[in-house]
Motif scaffolding. Sequence first.
Motif, PDB file in Angstrom:
ATOM      1  N   ARG A   9       0.848  -1.182   0.000  1.00 25.89           N
ATOM      2  CA  ARG A   9       0.000   0.000   0.000  1.00 25.89           C
ATOM      3  C   ARG A   9       0.884   1.231   0.000  1.00 25.89           C
ATOM      4  N   SER A  10       0.416   2.254  -0.654  1.00 24.59           N
ATOM      5  CA  SER A  10       1.135   3.518  -0.639  1.00 24.59           C
ATOM      6  C   SER A  10       0.122   4.645  -0.629  1.00 24.59           C
ATOM      7  N   LEU A  11       0.576   5.815  -0.245  1.00 23.76           N
ATOM      8  CA  LEU A  11      -0.310   6.961  -0.218  1.00 23.76           C
ATOM      9  C   LEU A  11       0.492   8.212  -0.452  1.00 23.76           C
ATOM     10  N   PHE A  35      -5.986   9.982  10.332  1.00 22.96           N
ATOM     11  CA  PHE A  35      -7.252   9.376  10.756  1.00 22.96           C
ATOM     12  C   PHE A  35      -8.432   9.950   9.965  1.00 22.96           C
ATOM     13  N   ASN A  36      -9.489   9.137   9.868  1.00 26.00           N
ATOM     14  CA  ASN A  36     -10.781   9.551   9.306  1.00 26.00           C
ATOM     15  C   ASN A  36     -10.676  10.136   7.899  1.00 26.00           C
ATOM     16  N   GLN A  37      -9.772   9.594   7.108  1.00 29.90           N
ATOM     17  CA  GLN A  37      -9.587  10.054   5.738  1.00 29.90           C
ATOM     18  C   GLN A  37      -9.523   8.819   4.845  1.00 29.90           C
ATOM     19  N   PHE A  46     -11.348   1.032  -0.551  1.00 28.37           N
ATOM     20  CA  PHE A  46     -10.921   2.148   0.289  1.00 28.37           C
ATOM     21  C   PHE A  46     -10.637   1.673   1.711  1.00 28.37           C
ATOM     22  N   GLU A  47      -9.770   2.401   2.378  1.00 26.74           N
ATOM     23  CA  GLU A  47      -9.447   2.122   3.780  1.00 26.74           C
ATOM     24  C   GLU A  47      -9.479   3.447   4.522  1.00 26.74           C
ATOM     25  N   GLU A  48      -9.964   3.410   5.745  1.00 28.50           N
ATOM     26  CA  GLU A  48      -9.995   4.600   6.592  1.00 28.50           C
ATOM     27  C   GLU A  48      -9.533   4.187   7.976  1.00 28.50           C
ATOM     28  N   LEU A  49      -8.572   4.908   8.528  1.00 34.93           N
ATOM     29  CA  LEU A  49      -8.041   4.595   9.850  1.00 34.93           C
ATOM     30  C   LEU A  49      -8.814   5.333  10.926  1.00 34.93           C
ATOM     31  N   ALA A  50      -9.164   4.611  11.958  1.00 28.14           N
ATOM     32  CA  ALA A  50      -9.883   5.199  13.082  1.00 28.14           C
ATOM     33  C   ALA A  50      -8.900   5.714  14.121  1.00 28.14           C
ATOM     34  N   PRO A  51      -9.258   6.802  14.821  1.00 34.45           N
ATOM     35  CA  PRO A  51      -8.428   7.223  15.949  1.00 34.45           C
ATOM     36  C   PRO A  51      -8.291   6.045  16.912  1.00 34.45           C
ATOM     37  N   GLY A  52      -7.113   5.856  17.427  1.00 34.26           N
ATOM     38  CA  GLY A  52      -6.870   4.731  18.319  1.00 34.26           C
ATOM     39  C   GLY A  52      -6.318   3.512  17.605  1.00 34.26           C
ATOM     40  N   ALA A  53      -6.178   3.587  16.282  1.00 36.92           N
ATOM     41  CA  ALA A  53      -5.698   2.436  15.514  1.00 36.92           C
ATOM     42  C   ALA A  53      -4.296   1.993  15.925  1.00 36.92           C
ATOM     43  N   PHE A  54      -3.502   2.893  16.470  1.00 32.58           N
ATOM     44  CA  PHE A  54      -2.117   2.568  16.815  1.00 32.58           C
ATOM     45  C   PHE A  54      -1.893   2.440  18.326  1.00 32.58           C
ATOM     46  N   ASN A  55      -2.956   2.523  19.108  1.00 33.92           N
ATOM     47  CA  ASN A  55      -2.811   2.540  20.572  1.00 33.92           C
ATOM     48  C   ASN A  55      -2.085   1.339  21.151  1.00 33.92           C
ATOM     49  N   GLN A  56      -2.264   0.181  20.581  1.00 34.36           N
ATOM     50  CA  GLN A  56      -1.676  -1.039  21.138  1.00 34.36           C
ATOM     51  C   GLN A  56      -0.353  -1.418  20.475  1.00 34.36           C
ATOM     52  N   GLU A  83      11.037   8.173  15.513  1.00 36.89           N
ATOM     53  CA  GLU A  83      10.178   8.696  16.573  1.00 36.89           C
ATOM     54  C   GLU A  83       8.748   8.723  16.048  1.00 36.89           C
ATOM     55  N   LEU A  84       7.817   8.192  16.813  1.00 41.39           N
ATOM     56  CA  LEU A  84       6.411   8.165  16.423  1.00 41.39           C
ATOM     57  C   LEU A  84       5.548   8.750  17.533  1.00 41.39           C
ATOM     58  N   LYS A  85       4.537   9.531  17.140  1.00 42.55           N
ATOM     59  CA  LYS A  85       3.582  10.112  18.086  1.00 42.55           C
ATOM     60  C   LYS A  85       2.202  10.092  17.454  1.00 42.55           C
ATOM     61  N   VAL A  86       1.204   9.852  18.255  1.00 36.88           N
ATOM     62  CA  VAL A  86      -0.187   9.907  17.791  1.00 36.88           C
ATOM     63  C   VAL A  86      -0.836  11.151  18.373  1.00 36.88           C
ATOM     64  N   ASP A  87      -1.545  11.903  17.532  1.00 33.08           N
ATOM     65  CA  ASP A  87      -2.335  13.031  18.008  1.00 33.08           C
ATOM     66  C   ASP A  87      -3.715  12.943  17.358  1.00 33.08           C
ATOM     67  N   SER A  88      -4.505  13.972  17.456  1.00 33.87           N
ATOM     68  CA  SER A  88      -5.872  13.920  16.927  1.00 33.87           C
ATOM     69  C   SER A  88      -5.915  13.820  15.403  1.00 33.87           C
ATOM     70  N   ARG A  89      -4.859  14.203  14.726  1.00 34.20           N
ATOM     71  CA  ARG A  89      -4.828  14.127  13.258  1.00 34.20           C
ATOM     72  C   ARG A  89      -4.406  12.741  12.759  1.00 34.20           C
ATOM     73  N   GLY A  90      -3.439  12.119  13.432  1.00 36.43           N
ATOM     74  CA  GLY A  90      -2.968  10.823  12.969  1.00 36.43           C
ATOM     75  C   GLY A  90      -1.646  10.422  13.573  1.00 36.43           C
ATOM     76  N   LEU A  91      -0.887   9.619  12.836  1.00 39.32           N
ATOM     77  CA  LEU A  91       0.411   9.123  13.277  1.00 39.32           C
ATOM     78  C   LEU A  91       1.494   9.987  12.651  1.00 39.32           C
ATOM     79  N   TRP A  92       2.183  10.730  13.499  1.00 41.63           N
ATOM     80  CA  TRP A  92       3.277  11.591  13.063  1.00 41.63           C
ATOM     81  C   TRP A  92       4.586  10.866  13.319  1.00 41.63           C
ATOM     82  N   GLY A  93       5.529  11.020  12.410  1.00 43.89           N
ATOM     83  CA  GLY A  93       6.809  10.361  12.598  1.00 43.89           C
ATOM     84  C   GLY A  93       7.974  11.198  12.120  1.00 43.89           C
ATOM     85  N   LYS A  94       9.137  10.856  12.675  1.00 44.10           N
ATOM     86  CA  LYS A  94      10.384  11.509  12.292  1.00 44.10           C
ATOM     87  C   LYS A  94      11.453  10.426  12.223  1.00 44.10           C
TER      88      LYS A  94
END
Length: 102
Positions: A9-11, A35-37, A46-56, A83-94
């Motif tokens: 998969r790619s985006l 998330f939610n896109q 189509f696939e849409e990621l829900a908030p909380g998808a990466f919590n575990q 480095e990975l962080k989750v916020d209200s928008r999605g999964l941010w990484g560096k």
Amino acid sequence: MSRDNRQTRSLLAELKTRVEPETEDMFIEGYFAVFNQATELWPGAFEELAPGAFNQTLSNDIRALINHETTLVLGRNKSGTLELKVDSRGLWGKVKINPNLV
């Protein structure tokens, strides 16, 4: 799907590259998942990621890969180069880039 089939998969993402002036370290950063896109995987699917998808999963051994190829590792959270962080928008990484591989 059988184990013989490989799914890739790619985006389109707005990832940025930057150099930290004081250390000259190079980074790629941005939202790796939003998330939610709805994202079209292939025509009509189509696939849409829900908030909380990466919590575990964020405490797992996670690798940033080139083209999903397990032998082409850009960074790894356990080594401190990813480095990975989750916020209200999605999964941010560096990802800290190894200049010897550029």
